[in-house]
Design an enzyme around this catalytic site. Structure first.
Site, PDB file in Angstrom:
ATOM      1  N   LYS A   4      42.560  45.394  39.436  1.00 27.61           N
ATOM      2  CA  LYS A   4      42.273  44.364  40.428  1.00 27.61           C
ATOM      3  C   LYS A   4      42.304  43.033  39.689  1.00 27.61           C
ATOM      4  O   LYS A   4      41.481  42.778  38.815  1.00 27.61           O
ATOM      5  CB  LYS A   4      40.908  44.566  41.087  1.00 27.61           C
ATOM      6  CG  LYS A   4      40.611  43.484  42.129  1.00 27.61           C
ATOM      7  CD  LYS A   4      39.213  43.591  42.695  1.00 27.61           C
ATOM      8  CE  LYS A   4      38.950  42.418  43.649  1.00 27.61           C
ATOM      9  NZ  LYS A   4      37.555  42.382  44.132  1.00 27.61           N
ATOM     10  N   GLY A  18      30.653  37.529  48.334  1.00 29.88           N
ATOM     11  CA  GLY A  18      29.211  37.670  48.445  1.00 29.88           C
ATOM     12  C   GLY A  18      28.560  36.897  49.569  1.00 29.88           C
ATOM     13  O   GLY A  18      27.342  36.904  49.710  1.00 29.88           O
ATOM     14  N   ALA A  22      36.203  40.706  50.053  1.00 28.75           N
ATOM     15  CA  ALA A  22      35.272  39.575  49.959  1.00 28.75           C
ATOM     16  C   ALA A  22      34.809  39.073  51.322  1.00 28.75           C
ATOM     17  O   ALA A  22      35.613  38.816  52.216  1.00 28.75           O
ATOM     18  CB  ALA A  22      35.861  38.412  49.174  1.00 28.75           C
ATOM     19  N   GLY A  23      33.498  38.972  51.452  1.00 31.55           N
ATOM     20  CA  GLY A  23      32.896  38.371  52.636  1.00 31.55           C
ATOM     21  C   GLY A  23      32.552  39.325  53.755  1.00 31.55           C
ATOM     22  O   GLY A  23      31.868  38.946  54.707  1.00 31.55           O
ATOM     23  N   ASN A  41      31.164  45.275  48.685  1.00 27.33           N
ATOM     24  CA  ASN A  41      30.182  45.405  47.617  1.00 27.33           C
ATOM     25  C   ASN A  41      28.819  44.880  48.069  1.00 27.33           C
ATOM     26  O   ASN A  41      27.897  45.641  48.356  1.00 27.33           O
ATOM     27  CB  ASN A  41      30.662  44.684  46.360  1.00 27.33           C
ATOM     28  CG  ASN A  41      29.759  44.922  45.154  1.00 27.33           C
ATOM     29  OD1 ASN A  41      30.044  44.455  44.059  1.00 27.33           O
ATOM     30  ND2 ASN A  41      28.669  45.654  45.308  1.00 27.33           N
ATOM     31  N   THR A  42      28.695  43.549  48.192  1.00 29.70           N
ATOM     32  CA  THR A  42      27.393  42.931  48.443  1.00 29.70           C
ATOM     33  C   THR A  42      26.700  43.487  49.682  1.00 29.70           C
ATOM     34  O   THR A  42      25.491  43.775  49.648  1.00 29.70           O
ATOM     35  CB  THR A  42      27.550  41.408  48.576  1.00 29.70           C
ATOM     36  OG1 THR A  42      28.146  40.893  47.386  1.00 29.70           O
ATOM     37  CG2 THR A  42      26.203  40.738  48.789  1.00 29.70           C
TER      38      THR A  42
END
Length: 257
Positions: free
Chosen positions: A97, A158, A184-185, A206-207
């Site tokens: 990545k 995040g 992301a997001g 992830n977050t």
């Protein structure tokens, strides 16, 4: 649900997971297993290359899990290429990545350096999944440069703000000849489901899982949402229209009366 193919691998799960921000390595492991993901990202800077039994990697040693090292922390193409070569030696994988973000506050990807690094890494035999802005032109350039997939952001890393780049994501999905992984997001299972309904090939989360009150339960929720969204896309969603249409018309019945 159809299989996802990226380069030389096929995946049953279209949910990819990050491994940062969890309360503990054990909690991360349980969330990863509960999500049934088959691809997880690991930042090279978080791995102790001097230790054969690294604490993070020890919790990811499961048959179905593939590692996707990332170059998080690289500020330019030169640093990213160096990190990629280290990752290939340390983890024995040419999957990568590619992340290049010189701004530590907003972590916005550098389009110019990312394209440059992709061109160099493709020549070195890497299977590259670049993290980038939701830029349709850049995605095509990366595809031409040898990217195995593209990973446009939904909103800043995040932020949990969801799909703020929706118009551009739709164009990327329509035009791309390689898999599109929205990264992301993504802040909720409904965001992930929406991404899949649009036709994205996968999402990376992830977050939203790691900092949830119950990460394991949230991982399961994301798993179900991704599956539902993909099934809805494959079933072909009904089109929208501006006027009402009765689901059970009574016109003929009233006429007879």
């Amino acid at each position: 649900m159809s299989l996802l193919k990226i380069a030389n691998k096929e995946f049953n799960s279209r949910l990819f997971l990050g491994t940062g921000k969890f309360g503990s390595a054990k909690q991360m492991e349980e969330a990863v297993l509960s999500s049934e993901t088959e691809l997880v990202t690991v930042a090279l800077k978080r791995i102790d290359l001097e230790t054969e039994t690294d604490a993070l990697l020890a919790h990811l040693q499961h048959p179905r899990i593939n590692l996707l090292p990332n170059t998080s922390g690289a500020r330019n193409a030169k640093e990213a290429v160096f990190a990629a070569q280290l990752a290939r030696e340390a983890l024995e994988t040419n999957w990568l990545k590619l992340e290049i973000h010189p701004d530590p506050k907003y972590l916005m990807p550098d389009a110019i350096e990312t394209l440059k690094a992709t061109e160099e890494l493709a020549k070195l035999g890497f299977i590259i999944l670049p993290y980038i802005h939701a830029d349709p032109v850049l995605c095509k350039r990366l595809e031409d440069a040898g990217a195995a997939a593209v990973m446009p952001l939904g909103s800043p890393i995040g932020s949990n703000k969801g799909l703020k780049t929706i118009d551009f994501l739709q164009i990327i999905i329509e035009q791309s000849k390689v898999p599109v992984v929205i990264d992301a997001g993504i802040g909720s299972p409904s965001d992930a489901c929406w991404a899949m309904e649009l036709g994205a090939d996968a999402v990376l989360v992830n977050t939203a899982i790691a900092v949830a009150g119950n990460p394991i339960l949230m991982a399961i929720a994301f798993k179900i949402a991704v599956e539902a969204g993909r099934m809805a896309f494959e079933a072909k969603l009904a089109g929208q229209q501006h006027h009402a249409t009765a689901s059970s018309p009574l016109t003929s019945f009233l006429h007879e009366l």
